[in-house]
Design a protein around this motif. Structure first.
Motif, short mmCIF file in Angstrom:
data_model
loop_
_atom_site.label_atom_id
_atom_site.label_comp_id
_atom_site.label_asym_id
_atom_site.label_seq_id
_atom_site.Cartn_x
_atom_site.Cartn_y
_atom_site.Cartn_z
N ALA A 129 -17.15 104.55 -57.42
CA ALA A 129 -17.94 103.44 -56.89
C ALA A 129 -19.43 103.78 -56.86
O ALA A 129 -20.27 102.94 -57.19
CB ALA A 129 -17.45 103.07 -55.49
N SER A 133 -22.28 101.94 -59.08
CA SER A 133 -23.39 101.31 -58.35
C SER A 133 -24.73 101.77 -58.90
O SER A 133 -25.64 100.95 -59.12
CB SER A 133 -23.29 101.64 -56.86
N ALA A 137 -27.15 99.17 -60.75
CA ALA A 137 -28.45 98.93 -60.13
C ALA A 137 -29.59 99.31 -61.07
O ALA A 137 -30.59 98.59 -61.17
CB ALA A 137 -28.56 99.72 -58.83
N VAL A 167 -26.06 96.34 -54.31
CA VAL A 167 -25.07 96.61 -55.35
C VAL A 167 -24.03 97.59 -54.83
O VAL A 167 -22.82 97.43 -55.08
CB VAL A 167 -25.75 97.15 -56.62
N LEU A 168 -24.47 98.62 -54.10
CA LEU A 168 -23.54 99.59 -53.52
C LEU A 168 -22.56 98.91 -52.57
O LEU A 168 -21.35 99.19 -52.60
CB LEU A 168 -24.31 100.68 -52.78
N VAL A 171 -20.11 96.82 -54.84
CA VAL A 171 -19.17 97.62 -55.63
C VAL A 171 -18.14 98.30 -54.72
O VAL A 171 -16.94 98.31 -55.03
CB VAL A 171 -19.91 98.67 -56.48
N THR A 172 -18.59 98.87 -53.62
CA THR A 172 -17.63 99.54 -52.73
C THR A 172 -16.66 98.55 -52.11
O THR A 172 -15.47 98.87 -51.93
CB THR A 172 -18.36 100.31 -51.61
N ILE A 212 -19.61 91.27 -56.10
CA ILE A 212 -20.65 92.08 -56.73
C ILE A 212 -21.72 91.18 -57.33
O ILE A 212 -22.93 91.40 -57.15
CB ILE A 212 -20.05 92.98 -57.83
N GLY A 252 -22.47 99.85 -47.41
CA GLY A 252 -22.05 100.52 -48.63
C GLY A 252 -21.72 101.99 -48.41
O GLY A 252 -20.67 102.48 -48.86
#
Length: 263
Positions: A129, A133, A137, A167-168, A171-172, A212, A252
């Protein structure tokens, strides 16, 4: 239901001193008025990690009973602000970042030490992840900079940090929902994921991709909208970008650490 699951104020014996301390630090900051620059936003990044790691310790029941009420939601935000704000009032950006980094190493180390003692450390998906990310990013910010170079230049690393932070978070969350089968606690992400569940793509690629995409577009839109404010009022603009970044980076990092120790 607007608030995330688990949202609860600490006991009054903790809440009152915490509010008083936060008010005192805020008053001190207003009096000192430390400069808020692009570098200041980045200097606060380790402190966002500290808050996220502290909350993870509370979630996995690893925090001492005496401090656990200070690490729940929303008290962890005030607790982190009191610590970081007090240092910010008397230190420059470098010292703020250095102390935050030391505190982050200690807090993250405590999370992994707990996982190790319990025989539960699963770093694979958190690392996947994190890698996704960073790549997403970087690619997004590169395209953003080509499309609107003036805005990217105005917001600088603070704008890139906002994109990375959200983004983190996206995605997580996607990894947690689609791969690890965890339950999303916040109502708004649950609603977005619910929309994705009704799409034909749900069985093929899961539902996290939509979250996301929403986070990515939202982060870019915020940076674009904030650029003029940053140019006209740099201190207030960068401060607001820092707050927006914290809203993404905190959850995140929390997800990364929680997944890593099986929470």
């Amino acid at each position: 239901m607007v608030l995330p699951d688990g949202f609860a104020l600490p006991p009054f014996a903790y809440l009152l001193p915490l509010l008083v301390a936060a008010a005192a630090v805020l008053a001190l900051l207003r009096r000192v008025r430390p400069p808020v620059r692009e570098a200041t936003v980045i200097a606060f990044a380790p402190w966002m990690v500290v808050g996220a790691a502290g909350h993870v310790l509370d979630v996995i029941a690893a925090a001492p009973d005496a401090v656990s009420p200070l690490l729940g939601t929303p008290s962890v935000y005030l607790s982190t602000f009191v610590l970081a704000g007090a240092i910010w009032a008397i230190a420059d950006d470098r010292l703020l970042a250095a102390t935050g980094t030391l505190a982050a190493v200690f807090a993250v180390g405590a999370v992994f030490a707990t996982g190790y003692s319990r025989g539960v450390i699963n770093p694979f998906w958190p690392l996947v992840a994190l890698g996704l990310s960073l790549a997403l990013a970087a690619g997004t910010w590169g395209l953003f900079g080509r499309a609107v170079p003036g805005i990217a230049a105005t917001t600088g690393s603070a704008g890139a940090f906002v994109v990375l932070a959200h983004v983190l978070d996206g995605v997580t969350t996607a990894v947690g929902i689609d791969v690890l089968e965890v339950t999303e606690r916040s109502p708004l992400p649950r609603a977005i994921l619910g929309v994705a569940e009704g799409l034909p793509t749900a069985e093929l690629v899961g539902v996290g991709w939509l979250f996301i995409l929403v986070k990515l577009l939202l982060a870019c839109a915020i940076v674009w909208l904030m650029a003029e404010y940053v140019e006209d009022e740099p201190s207030e603009g960068f401060l607001l970008l820092g707050v927006i970044a914290a809203v993404g980076l905190g959850p995140g990092v929390h997800n990364l650490l929680l997944f890593a120790v099986g929470g």
